[in-house]
Motif scaffolding. Structure first.
Motif, PDB file in Angstrom:
ATOM      1  N   ASP A 295      21.131  81.360  35.854  1.00  0.00           N
ATOM      2  CA  ASP A 295      20.896  79.625  35.291  1.00  0.00           C
ATOM      3  C   ASP A 295      19.830  79.155  36.665  1.00  0.00           C
ATOM      4  O   ASP A 295      19.134  78.280  37.273  1.00  0.00           O
ATOM      5  N   GLY A 296      21.183  79.308  37.406  1.00  0.00           N
ATOM      6  CA  GLY A 296      21.208  78.370  39.178  1.00  0.00           C
ATOM      7  C   GLY A 296      19.808  79.061  39.370  1.00  0.00           C
ATOM      8  O   GLY A 296      18.822  78.154  39.909  1.00  0.00           O
ATOM      9  N   ILE A 297      19.156  80.258  39.657  1.00  0.00           N
ATOM     10  CA  ILE A 297      17.933  81.219  40.386  1.00  0.00           C
ATOM     11  C   ILE A 297      16.994  80.525  39.481  1.00  0.00           C
ATOM     12  O   ILE A 297      16.279  80.004  39.883  1.00  0.00           O
ATOM     13  N   ALA A 298      17.166  80.365  38.091  1.00  0.00           N
ATOM     14  CA  ALA A 298      15.920  80.474  36.810  1.00  0.00           C
ATOM     15  C   ALA A 298      15.754  78.597  37.476  1.00  0.00           C
ATOM     16  O   ALA A 298      14.624  78.417  37.603  1.00  0.00           O
ATOM     17  N   LEU A 299      16.307  77.746  37.534  1.00  0.00           N
ATOM     18  CA  LEU A 299      16.576  75.829  37.881  1.00  0.00           C
ATOM     19  C   LEU A 299      15.999  75.923  39.194  1.00  0.00           C
ATOM     20  O   LEU A 299      14.733  75.576  39.175  1.00  0.00           O
ATOM     21  N   ALA A 300      15.920  76.929  40.188  1.00  0.00           N
ATOM     22  CA  ALA A 300      16.021  76.416  41.361  1.00  0.00           C
ATOM     23  C   ALA A 300      14.600  76.986  41.602  1.00  0.00           C
ATOM     24  O   ALA A 300      13.354  75.993  42.108  1.00  0.00           O
ATOM     25  N   ARG A 301      13.914  77.909  40.891  1.00  0.00           N
ATOM     26  CA  ARG A 301      12.848  78.383  41.121  1.00  0.00           C
ATOM     27  C   ARG A 301      12.063  77.665  40.497  1.00  0.00           C
ATOM     28  O   ARG A 301      10.219  77.296  40.729  1.00  0.00           O
ATOM     29  N   ALA A 302      12.499  77.244  38.585  1.00  0.00           N
ATOM     30  CA  ALA A 302      11.742  75.592  38.183  1.00  0.00           C
ATOM     31  C   ALA A 302      10.860  74.879  38.535  1.00  0.00           C
ATOM     32  O   ALA A 302      10.190  74.136  39.051  1.00  0.00           O
ATOM     33  N   LEU A 303      12.051  73.940  39.809  1.00  0.00           N
ATOM     34  CA  LEU A 303      11.860  73.009  40.421  1.00  0.00           C
ATOM     35  C   LEU A 303      10.634  73.555  41.530  1.00  0.00           C
ATOM     36  O   LEU A 303       9.866  72.014  41.785  1.00  0.00           O
ATOM     37  N   ARG A 304      11.055  73.900  42.384  1.00  0.00           N
ATOM     38  CA  ARG A 304      10.218  74.418  43.170  1.00  0.00           C
ATOM     39  C   ARG A 304       8.349  74.744  42.700  1.00  0.00           C
ATOM     40  O   ARG A 304       8.239  74.188  43.672  1.00  0.00           O
ATOM     41  N   SER A 305       8.385  75.269  41.709  1.00  0.00           N
ATOM     42  CA  SER A 305       7.052  75.493  40.939  1.00  0.00           C
ATOM     43  C   SER A 305       6.613  74.362  40.167  1.00  0.00           C
ATOM     44  O   SER A 305       5.460  74.801  40.399  1.00  0.00           O
ATOM     45  N   HIS A 306       7.558  73.252  39.396  1.00  0.00           N
ATOM     46  CA  HIS A 306       7.557  71.967  39.357  1.00  0.00           C
ATOM     47  C   HIS A 306       6.856  72.513  37.962  1.00  0.00           C
ATOM     48  O   HIS A 306       5.773  72.241  36.962  1.00  0.00           O
ATOM     49  N   GLU A 307       7.378  73.884  37.329  1.00  0.00           N
ATOM     50  CA  GLU A 307       7.090  74.839  35.879  1.00  0.00           C
ATOM     51  C   GLU A 307       7.871  74.852  35.842  1.00  0.00           C
ATOM     52  O   GLU A 307       8.310  75.758  35.483  1.00  0.00           O
ATOM     53  N   LEU A 308       8.497  73.945  34.219  1.00  0.00           N
ATOM     54  CA  LEU A 308      10.210  74.485  33.485  1.00  0.00           C
ATOM     55  C   LEU A 308       9.907  75.565  32.346  1.00  0.00           C
ATOM     56  O   LEU A 308      10.816  75.475  31.444  1.00  0.00           O
ATOM     57  N   ARG A 309       8.683  75.891  32.660  1.00  0.00           N
ATOM     58  CA  ARG A 309       9.237  76.806  31.296  1.00  0.00           C
ATOM     59  C   ARG A 309      10.168  77.682  31.627  1.00  0.00           C
ATOM     60  O   ARG A 309      10.746  78.933  30.536  1.00  0.00           O
ATOM     61  N   GLY A 310       9.925  78.272  33.123  1.00  0.00           N
ATOM     62  CA  GLY A 310      11.651  79.105  33.741  1.00  0.00           C
ATOM     63  C   GLY A 310      12.579  78.846  32.799  1.00  0.00           C
ATOM     64  O   GLY A 310      13.860  78.817  32.374  1.00  0.00           O
ATOM     65  N   VAL A 311      12.913  77.372  32.727  1.00  0.00           N
ATOM     66  CA  VAL A 311      13.940  76.493  32.751  1.00  0.00           C
ATOM     67  C   VAL A 311      13.973  76.813  31.052  1.00  0.00           C
ATOM     68  O   VAL A 311      15.036  78.019  30.132  1.00  0.00           O
ATOM     69  N   ALA A 312      13.144  76.953  29.780  1.00  0.00           N
ATOM     70  CA  ALA A 312      13.133  76.929  28.169  1.00  0.00           C
ATOM     71  C   ALA A 312      13.356  78.519  28.260  1.00  0.00           C
ATOM     72  O   ALA A 312      14.064  78.454  28.009  1.00  0.00           O
ATOM     73  N   ASP A 313      13.296  79.864  29.162  1.00  0.00           N
ATOM     74  CA  ASP A 313      13.242  80.815  29.023  1.00  0.00           C
ATOM     75  C   ASP A 313      15.020  81.212  29.495  1.00  0.00           C
ATOM     76  O   ASP A 313      15.185  81.574  28.087  1.00  0.00           O
ATOM     77  N   MET A 314      14.831  80.748  29.979  1.00  0.00           N
ATOM     78  CA  MET A 314      16.824  79.980  31.083  1.00  0.00           C
ATOM     79  C   MET A 314      17.824  80.057  29.253  1.00  0.00           C
ATOM     80  O   MET A 314      18.703  80.397  28.845  1.00  0.00           O
ATOM     81  N   LEU A 315      17.059  78.875  28.443  1.00  0.00           N
ATOM     82  CA  LEU A 315      17.718  78.383  26.956  1.00  0.00           C
ATOM     83  C   LEU A 315      17.563  79.429  26.392  1.00  0.00           C
ATOM     84  O   LEU A 315      18.841  79.691  25.943  1.00  0.00           O
ATOM     85  N   GLU A 316      17.446  80.461  25.954  1.00  0.00           N
ATOM     86  CA  GLU A 316      16.764  81.024  24.912  1.00  0.00           C
ATOM     87  C   GLU A 316      17.393  82.160  25.483  1.00  0.00           C
ATOM     88  O   GLU A 316      18.735  83.143  24.210  1.00  0.00           O
ATOM     89  N   ARG A 317      17.700  82.572  26.746  1.00  0.00           N
ATOM     90  CA  ARG A 317      18.487  83.919  27.223  1.00  0.00           C
ATOM     91  C   ARG A 317      20.105  83.324  26.855  1.00  0.00           C
ATOM     92  O   ARG A 317      20.922  84.305  26.500  1.00  0.00           O
ATOM     93  N   ALA A 318      20.698  82.143  27.433  1.00  0.00           N
ATOM     94  CA  ALA A 318      21.786  81.988  26.978  1.00  0.00           C
ATOM     95  C   ALA A 318      22.115  81.552  26.342  1.00  0.00           C
ATOM     96  O   ALA A 318      23.424  81.664  25.333  1.00  0.00           O
ATOM     97  N   ARG A 319      21.366  81.011  24.806  1.00  0.00           N
ATOM     98  CA  ARG A 319      21.686  80.708  24.051  1.00  0.00           C
ATOM     99  C   ARG A 319      22.012  82.162  22.702  1.00  0.00           C
ATOM    100  O   ARG A 319      22.957  82.469  21.778  1.00  0.00           O
ATOM    101  N   ARG A 320      21.262  83.524  23.083  1.00  0.00           N
ATOM    102  CA  ARG A 320      21.272  84.161  22.612  1.00  0.00           C
ATOM    103  C   ARG A 320      22.821  84.910  23.115  1.00  0.00           C
ATOM    104  O   ARG A 320      23.360  85.748  22.263  1.00  0.00           O
ATOM    105  N   LYS A 321      23.377  84.604  23.890  1.00  0.00           N
ATOM    106  CA  LYS A 321      24.444  85.326  25.347  1.00  0.00           C
ATOM    107  C   LYS A 321      25.695  84.416  23.987  1.00  0.00           C
ATOM    108  O   LYS A 321      26.374  84.866  23.980  1.00  0.00           O
ATOM    109  N   VAL A 322      25.457  82.922  23.942  1.00  0.00           N
ATOM    110  CA  VAL A 322      26.290  82.005  23.253  1.00  0.00           C
ATOM    111  C   VAL A 322      26.621  82.792  22.081  1.00  0.00           C
ATOM    112  O   VAL A 322      27.931  82.285  22.043  1.00  0.00           O
ATOM    113  N   ARG A 323      26.256  82.789  21.741  1.00  0.00           N
ATOM    114  CA  ARG A 323      26.069  83.213  19.933  1.00  0.00           C
ATOM    115  C   ARG A 323      26.441  84.678  19.719  1.00  0.00           C
ATOM    116  O   ARG A 323      27.260  84.303  19.082  1.00  0.00           O
ATOM    117  N   ALA A 324      26.805  85.757  20.571  1.00  0.00           N
ATOM    118  CA  ALA A 324      27.309  86.807  20.297  1.00  0.00           C
ATOM    119  C   ALA A 324      28.417  86.405  20.904  1.00  0.00           C
ATOM    120  O   ALA A 324      29.111  87.154  20.812  1.00  0.00           O
TER     121      ALA A 324
END
Length: 368
Positions: A295-324
């Motif tokens: 998540d830290g890497i995804a957030l850093a890249r999203a902020l640097r590029s001003h493109e936060l689609r990667g953050v949404a991907d992060m949320l979905e990945r984390a959602r699957r993990k926490v559900r499991a």
């Protein structure tokens, strides 16, 4: 370090520690339920994971303190300041003003990432208070010196359908154990008030098969607590643009409510891309184990590029993990977890339930 090994490589850090090559599961009487891993099942594949031979992917077990030190070491002095618990914040178009519990002068920041735990002050101020949800399980943790072969480069567990003891390498000559079992919430809360010696005595009463491991654990190295999670506050749609990714909480009215998340929840306030510094909310589920590094890497890249689609991907990945993880908390303390299978206990339990459900459905159709 599982998926986290990839994150360490991207950060230029080595995947060091003690390694495990096999995972075994037993009944309390020593009956083997199953095992998996390169240490017990040889592969004829020339290439596995991320390398050849000794370079093949393997799980490194790294004490949290050592991992934290490795992450902090490259930073300039003063980058991280400890003991600055947040009391509240004020947000506006010009940034975020942070107020601290110790009464020190407020400070201004362009970005606030709320990663302050399941009882996050940031989350509560943004979204209001919400009740924690008890998972029905209490956890007692300890670390013990041992030279036993079962705890050397191996992970093993014993389980009886209600109580589970999970043991893994911690560092050379030391194993970390996690004892978990079903318990009512009121009793589980009382666990937090017990000292290490009392928790060790409780663990010995709950789990008899491996007393030496528990007895050899210093009281100061034992802690215990009930397991909780939180529901997500709203649904999350996949954004179609950076601006939408930064837009408010949760999807359209009547959208699907996502499953509950486990442990901490992450909340981000960030400048809208091209929006002149305006601030909006990004809802985020919690992360588990290695997910925080990713998540830290995804957030850093999203902020640097001003493109936060990667953050949404992060949320979905984390959602699957926490559900499991939430599902596993129930499955690992059920009789189905004792099914014989060379796979994870959660998968074994899930497969057994599915087989029983399919069989029952077939019998029902036959009866008709």
């Amino acid at each position: 370090m599982q998926q986290g090994a990839t994150a360490l490589a991207q950060l230029g850090l080595p995947n060091e520690g003690v390694f495990s090559y096999a995972h075994s599961s037993f009944l309390p009487d020593g009956t083997l339920l199953g095992e998996y891993g390169r240490g017990v099942h040889e592969s004829t594949r020339e290439r596995m994971g991320n390398g050849r031979g000794k370079a093949q992917r393997r799980n490194a077990h790294i004490p949290r303190q050592a991992l934290r030190a490795a992450l902090l070491d490259p930073l300039l002095p003063g980058t991280v300041r400890w003991g600055k618990a947040i009391a509240r914040f004020d947000a506006g178009d010009s940034g975020v003003i942070l107020h601290f519990e110790d009464g020190s002068p407020p400070e201004r920041a362009a970005l606030l990432v709320g990663a302050d735990g399941i009882r996050s002050r940031v989350r509560e101020q943004l979204l209001g208070a919400s009740p924690l949800e008890y998972l029905g399980v209490v956890v007692v943790l300890g670390r013990s010196r041992t030279s036993h072969a079962a705890a050397s480069e191996r992970v093993f567990q014993t389980l009886d359908g209600d109580t589970r003891l999970y043991v893994m390498p911690f560092e050379a000559g030391v194993a970390m154990w996690q004892l978990s079992f079903r318990l009512g919430e009121a009793e589980a809360r009382a666990i937090q008030t017990l000292d290490g010696a009392s928790l060790r005595a409780l663990a010995l009463r709950r789990h008899e098969p491996i007393p030496q491991l528990l007895q050899d654990t210093a009281a100061a190295d034992i802690t215990g607590y009930p397991a909780y999670d939180r529901p997500c506050p709203a649904a999350l749609r996949q954004p179609t643009s950076a601006g939408e990714a930064l837009g408010g909480l949760g999807g359209e009215a009547g959208g699907e409510v996502p499953p509950p998340t486990l442990a901490t929840e992450t909340r981000v306030r960030a400048p809208v891309a091209g929006g002149g510094g305006g601030l909006t909310l990004i809802p985020g589920p919690s992360t588990l184990r290695c997910q925080a590094l990713l998540d830290g890497i995804a957030l850093a890249r999203a902020l640097r590029s001003h493109e936060l689609r990667g953050v949404a991907d992060m949320l979905e990945r984390a959602r699957r993990k926490v559900r499991a993880s939430r599902d596993a908390a129930e499955l690992l303390h059920s009789p189905e977890a004792m099914a014989k299978s060379n796979s994870t206990r959660a998968r074994s339990a899930r497969d057994k339930r599915q087989l029983e459900s399919t069989t029952a459905a077939g019998e029902g159709r036959g009866a008709v």
